[in-house]
Scaffold this motif. Structure first.
Motif, mmCIF file in Angstrom:
data_model
loop_
_atom_site.group_PDB
_atom_site.id
_atom_site.type_symbol
_atom_site.label_atom_id
_atom_site.label_comp_id
_atom_site.label_asym_id
_atom_site.label_seq_id
_atom_site.Cartn_x
_atom_site.Cartn_y
_atom_site.Cartn_z
ATOM 1 N N ASP A 1 -12.098 -0.197 1.377
ATOM 2 C CA ASP A 1 -11.329 0.030 2.593
ATOM 3 C C ASP A 1 -12.293 0.182 3.767
ATOM 4 N N LYS B 1 -11.150 -4.785 2.579
ATOM 5 C CA LYS B 1 -10.158 -4.534 3.633
ATOM 6 C C LYS B 1 -10.850 -4.363 4.980
ATOM 7 N N GLU C 1 -6.185 -5.450 7.775
ATOM 8 C CA GLU C 1 -5.115 -4.454 7.954
ATOM 9 C C GLU C 1 -5.013 -4.045 9.409
ATOM 10 N N ASN D 1 -4.766 4.728 -2.351
ATOM 11 C CA ASN D 1 -5.987 5.249 -1.738
ATOM 12 C C ASN D 1 -6.518 6.424 -2.535
ATOM 13 N N GLU E 1 0.864 -1.176 0.000
ATOM 14 C CA GLU E 1 0.000 0.000 0.000
ATOM 15 C C GLU E 1 0.895 1.218 0.000
ATOM 16 N N GLU F 1 -8.085 1.650 -3.586
ATOM 17 C CA GLU F 1 -8.847 1.490 -2.347
ATOM 18 C C GLU F 1 -9.832 2.643 -2.217
HETATM 19 CA CA CA Z 1 -5.996 2.281 2.903
#
Ligand code: CA
Length: 401
Positions: free
Chosen positions: A149, A170, A205, A85, A32, A119
């Protein structure tokens, strides 16, 4: 940090890469990308810049594009996916063309688009969802992957997640600490079902310790991310540089899980033996309550309730309930339980295989406590149901799974 400072000093911005680990290969699957800004002698997170609603979206897009350009350049000689992101608002700037153009230019240099995972945050769905969905579908036609996310923070979006068909969900493992365990277990259960249905992988995560990694592994996480497995770094980390021996950990979990399952099956077999020995006392349906009295003696510690049904789910005995001692509740006779999930499936299973079966953990309608039911075929028409006490379950860890 003044947003204008950042915009006019882009040379002070750099990407960092946090490794994402695969449960399948126990290796780094991708990274990421996050932004860092150098000021007052240290590298600072750009999180507050990106999350500040007063910073113009165009600024954020510019910084993001700058970071992404450096990140993909760095990745050109490496394998792995790149998670980036983007907020819905950012993506909508210039119809999302800036991002696409950059990715197309890198494709020519050998960086395939299917290595990119965008994301999007679940709470962004409250914006113009149709427009967002439309844009992401368009991106997907280029092979770009989508992750949602912070999934599970709001449970009202299941329909939209389904519509988006993301490749990855996620899950924030921090939720295991903040929520009550039971509530989170239920959220996890629904998420796992959803992921299964739409063919998405679960990525856990913010994993910070062994307990959370175990949780993620146990709940079907295909990918893991968090400080326990690697912090965001300027360099691209490899399996060898990770702080935790991921293979070692997973083999510990496998060993532990196998032991628990063996114990559980061992217990079920011992229950079957006890009942087989009692079968000689079965005198047919007319003396059904008398038979249960014998069973209560044998299962006094384990159970708090038992009864017998026929293969249509019709209760043919009284209920036996354990209070101070076992008491008979004759009025329960005649109830039908065939509507309950898996009931008939279980009955036919028992009848065909002539074996007992232990249900999953569920919440009892009457007591609201967690129970499991052990059921056993007395004949091919009558089936004994022994509800296992929650205190017995909690005393035996292998019954909790
Ligand atoms: Ca993220």
């Amino acid at each position: 940090m003044d947003p204008l400072d950042i915009i006019s000093n882009l040379h002070n911005v750099r990407p960092v890469f946090q490794p994402i680990i695969s449960a399948i290969r126990h290796d780094v699957k991708g990274y990421e990308v996050l932004g860092r800004y150098y000021s007052d002698g240290e590298w600072k997170s750009l999180g507050s810049f990106f999350h500040d609603p007063d910073v113009p979206e165009e600024f954020k897009v510019e910084v993001d594009q700058y970071v992404l350009n450096l990140a993909i350049t760095e990745m050109l000689g490496h394998e792995g996916m790149l998670f980036i992101n983007r907020s819905a608002k950012q993506l909508m700037v210039n119809n999302g063309e800036d991002l696409l153009e950059m990715l197309l230019s890198f494709q020519e240099k050998g960086f395939d688009m299917d290595r990119i995972v965008i994301e999007v945050r679940e709470h962004d769905f409250d914006e113009d969802f149709e427009a967002l969905n439309h844009l992401l579908l368009y991106y997907k036609t280029y092979g770009i992957q989508i992750a949602v996310d912070h999934v599970g923070a709001k449970s009202s979006n299941i329909d939209r997640i389904r519509q988006l068909e993301p490749q990855i969900l996620k899950v924030d493992t921090m939720l295991t600490r903040n929520h009550d365990t039971q509530g989170f277990q239920d959220v996890m259960y629904s998420l796992a079902m959803l992921a299964n249905r739409i063919g998405a992988a679960l990525l856990f995560e913010n994993i910070e310790d062994d307990f959370q990694l175990h949780f993620a592994w146990k709940h079907g996480g295909r990918y893991y991310q968090g400080f326990y497995l690697g912090k965001p770094e300027f360099e691209l980390s490899s399996k060898e540089s990770l702080p935790t021996d991921i293979s070692g950990k997973i083999f510990e979990y496998i060993k532990r899980e196998k032991t628990l399952v063996e114990h559980r099956i061992g217990l079920v077999l011992s229950w079957e033996q006890k009942l087989k020995a009692l079968l000689s006392r079965w005198e047919g349906i007319k003396k059904v309550d008398r038979f249960i009295e014998h069973v209560t003696e044998e299962f006094h510690t384990e159970s708090f309730r038992m009864f017998i049904c026929n293969s249509d789910g019709q209760q043919v005995s009284s209920n036996f309930r354990k209070f101070e001692k076992w008491e008979r509740e004759p009025d329960k006779k005649g109830s039908n339980w065939a509507f309950r999930p898996y009931f008939l499936e279980n009955v036919i299973h028992m009848k065909t295989l002539k074996k007992g079966t232990l249900s999953d953990v569920y919440s009892d309608i009457e007591t609201k406590e967690l129970v499991r039911t052990f059921s056993y075929p007395l004949t091919d028409q009558y089936f004994l149901f022994i509800d296992i006490d929650y205190s017995f379950i909690f005393d035996h860890e292998y019954l909790l799974i």
